[in-house]
Design a protein around this motif. Structure first.
Motif, PDB file in Angstrom:
ATOM      1  N   TRP A 181       0.832  -1.207   0.000  1.00 53.48           N
ATOM      2  CA  TRP A 181       0.000   0.000   0.000  1.00 53.48           C
ATOM      3  C   TRP A 181       0.865   1.255   0.000  1.00 53.48           C
ATOM      4  O   TRP A 181       0.651   2.187  -0.787  1.00 53.48           O
ATOM      5  N   ILE A 229      -5.452  -2.976  -3.566  1.00 58.37           N
ATOM      6  CA  ILE A 229      -4.299  -3.649  -2.950  1.00 58.37           C
ATOM      7  C   ILE A 229      -4.694  -4.221  -1.598  1.00 58.37           C
ATOM      8  O   ILE A 229      -4.427  -5.397  -1.294  1.00 58.37           O
ATOM      9  N   LEU A 250       1.546  -6.415  -5.613  1.00 60.31           N
ATOM     10  CA  LEU A 250       1.671  -5.329  -6.593  1.00 60.31           C
ATOM     11  C   LEU A 250       1.513  -5.841  -8.016  1.00 60.31           C
ATOM     12  O   LEU A 250       0.882  -5.176  -8.853  1.00 60.31           O
ATOM     13  N   GLN A 258      -2.161  -6.411  -9.293  1.00 59.55           N
ATOM     14  CA  GLN A 258      -3.059  -5.289  -9.554  1.00 59.55           C
ATOM     15  C   GLN A 258      -3.316  -5.055 -11.038  1.00 59.55           C
ATOM     16  O   GLN A 258      -4.265  -4.374 -11.402  1.00 59.55           O
TER      17      GLN A 258
END
Length: 526
Positions: free
Chosen positions: A37, A75, A95, A98
């Motif tokens: 994040w 996320i 990551l 996403q």
């Protein structure tokens, strides 16, 4: 999704308990959530503010980061949706996922669903279930309907917490200012904001907003995810299903040895085949002399019902106890699901109402109602017309200003540049009076003020600098020994200031009195 793999205790919860469940899940997997994040949002913050700095518009970066919050919230949702099953993904995996996780629904959440008050509850429905469009709409109604109000309250509370943190970051700057300089610092800050803050101030404000969003955002998504789990558990009875599965496993574990023992002892307990063939069946008639079996005697009632008293102790027709047990079971609010519906109904239906009024009276009532309706519309039109005509009087109040009533405009004395002689005339009083009667009141008062200044300076033996102001002349006039002369000079200065700066001229009597007193006080020859 397999409910038996969930790492949380599924039980009936209220919506507020479900939000706390999501917050507890976030605290348990805080590292796995905040690492990706912070990396993603920090990179977006740096790029957006660098571009905004180059454009000279730092507010664009703050607006862009606020608008992209649903993209970053994926996320947190991705990590929590895996961690609840006991497998929290790593930073790199979260990551990389996403690019494909909920990519089809991202445009919707960045456009018409961006400002939805229940985004924290409905986003898991769209991103985790991946249903077709029609089915997704039904799932949103089933899962989001009963908890829509609580999800909206969650959005409002988190928005207020973000605002409080943002203001707290700004206020923390002034904690380092000494108390004696705090007022000046606040005034200076206000002046900078009014004049247009520099770019670095906008970037600092964006940084404070980013800190507030980074602290509150994961809790917002986690609380919505807890609501989603609770709604699925309620609608699909996950807790009941898991209870039955645990009961089945427990029974299998305990009954396995008994079943093995019965399987091993059945051959020993089974009768011999010959004896089984020779033994008559229960209830069968004895064999006749010719070896044929006699027909069985009639048994009253059904053959299946004959075994019910031995098993249940009662006949199948006697179901009073069963009905009583079922009624007690449906009294449970978790099973019965009863609700009270209150609605208004007329005591006398319209079809049964009789005509109490004659026809002519009903017609008159309808005409009166029509006149009253048109009268109300006419009154509304008049009210709108009055509002439009009086708008210049009340509209400035809504714009932040107050419209003061106009005063009667005083006659303009003379707005042209004054052309006074280099030296004072011999008869000052006559020259001042002639200018006044010619309608040149402002030059007349200017000559009177100039002559009074020179007379005062000569009496106190002071040299006034060129361009001396009225305040400087009043300070010098305090050296006069005569109180009447000092008062007269102050009055002359005040009359001149009113005429020069406010356009307020004295009346004829006041002017004559002032001129006569000045001539007598300063000794002007006539």
């Amino acid at each position: 999704m397999r409910p038996e793999d969930l790492q949380v205790n599924l039980r009936p919860r209220s919506s507020w308990e479900a939000m706390e469940l999501g917050a507890a899940l976030l605290r348990r997997h805080a590292g796995a959530v905040w690492r990706p994040w912070l990396l993603a949002t920090l990179a977006a913050f740096a790029l957006a503010n660098a571009a905004a700095w180059r454009l000279g518009q730092p507010w664009l970066a703050g607006l862009l980061l606020w608008w992209l919050k649903p993209a970053f919230e994926r996320i947190v949702l991705y990590v929590l949706s895996r961690a609840v099953f006991g497998r929290a993904p790593g930073t790199g995996e979260a990551l990389r996922a996403q690019w494909r996780f909920g990519a089809g629904m991202l445009p919707a959440y960045l456009t018409w669903r961006r400002l939805g008050p229940a985004r924290s509850l409905l986003m898991p429905v769209d991103l985790l279930e991946g249903n077709a469009r029609a089915k997704r709409r039904a799932r949103r109604a089933v899962l989001g309907g009963p908890a829509y109000a609580q999800a909206s309250v969650l959005t409002l509370v988190c928005a207020n917490f973000e605002l409080a943190l943002l203001l707290g970051c700004v206020a923390a700057v002034y904690l380092f200012v000494p108390a004696e300089h705090l007022s000046g610092a606040l005034h200076a800050s206000w002046d900078v904001l009014r004049a247009g803050p520099p770019t670095w101030v906008g970037v600092a404000a964006n940084a404070a907003a980013w800190v507030a969003a980074m602290a509150i955002g994961p809790f917002y998504v986690a609380a919505g995810f807890g609501l989603y789990l609770n709604r699925r558990s309620q609608s699909e009875a996950w807790d009941v299903e898991l209870a039955f599965r645990r009961l089945r496993e427990r029974l299998l574990a305990r009954a396995a040895p008994l079943l093995l023992a019965l399987a091993a002892g059945l051959p020993l307990l089974a009768p011999a085949p010959a004896a089984a063939q020779q033994a008559p069946a229960p209830g069968a008639a004895p064999a006749g002399e010719d070896g044929k079996q006699a027909p069985a005697a009639a048994v009253p009632g059904d053959a299946g019902n004959a075994t019910l008293p031995a098993v249940f102790g009662q006949s199948l027709q006697d179901d009073a106890r069963f009905r009583a047990a079922a009624a007690r079971a449906y009294e449970d609010p978790l099973i019965g699901g009863r609700r009270t519906l209150v609605e208004w109904r007329p005591k006398v239906p319209s079809a049964q109402k009789g005509r109490d009024l004659p026809a002519w009276l009903e017609a008159a009532a309808r005409r009166a109602a029509r006149v009253a309706e048109w009268g109300l519309w006419l009154l509304l039109a008049v009210l709108l017309l009055v509002i439009a005509l009086t708008a210049p009087r009340w509209l400035p109040w809504f714009r932040g200003g107050v419209r003061r009533p106009r005063r009667a405009a005083a006659p303009d004395p003379d707005s042209q540049a004054l052309a006074l002689p280099q030296t004072l005339p011999d008869d000052i009083a006559a020259t001042v009076r002639r200018l006044w009667r010619q309608g040149r009141q402002r030059p007349a008062l200017a000559l009177l003020y100039r002559a009074s200044v020179e007379a005062m300076a000569a009496r106190v033996r002071a040299t006034l600098p060129p361009g001396a102001t009225e305040a400087h002349c009043l300070r010098v006039s305090r050296q006069l020994q005569d109180e009447a002369a000092c008062t007269l000079f102050s009055r002359t200065v005040r009359v001149w200031q009113y005429a020069a700066y406010a356009g307020r001229l004295p009346d004829e009597a006041g002017f004559e009195a002032l001129l006569a007193q000045s001539q007598a006080q300063w000794g002007w020859a006539s």
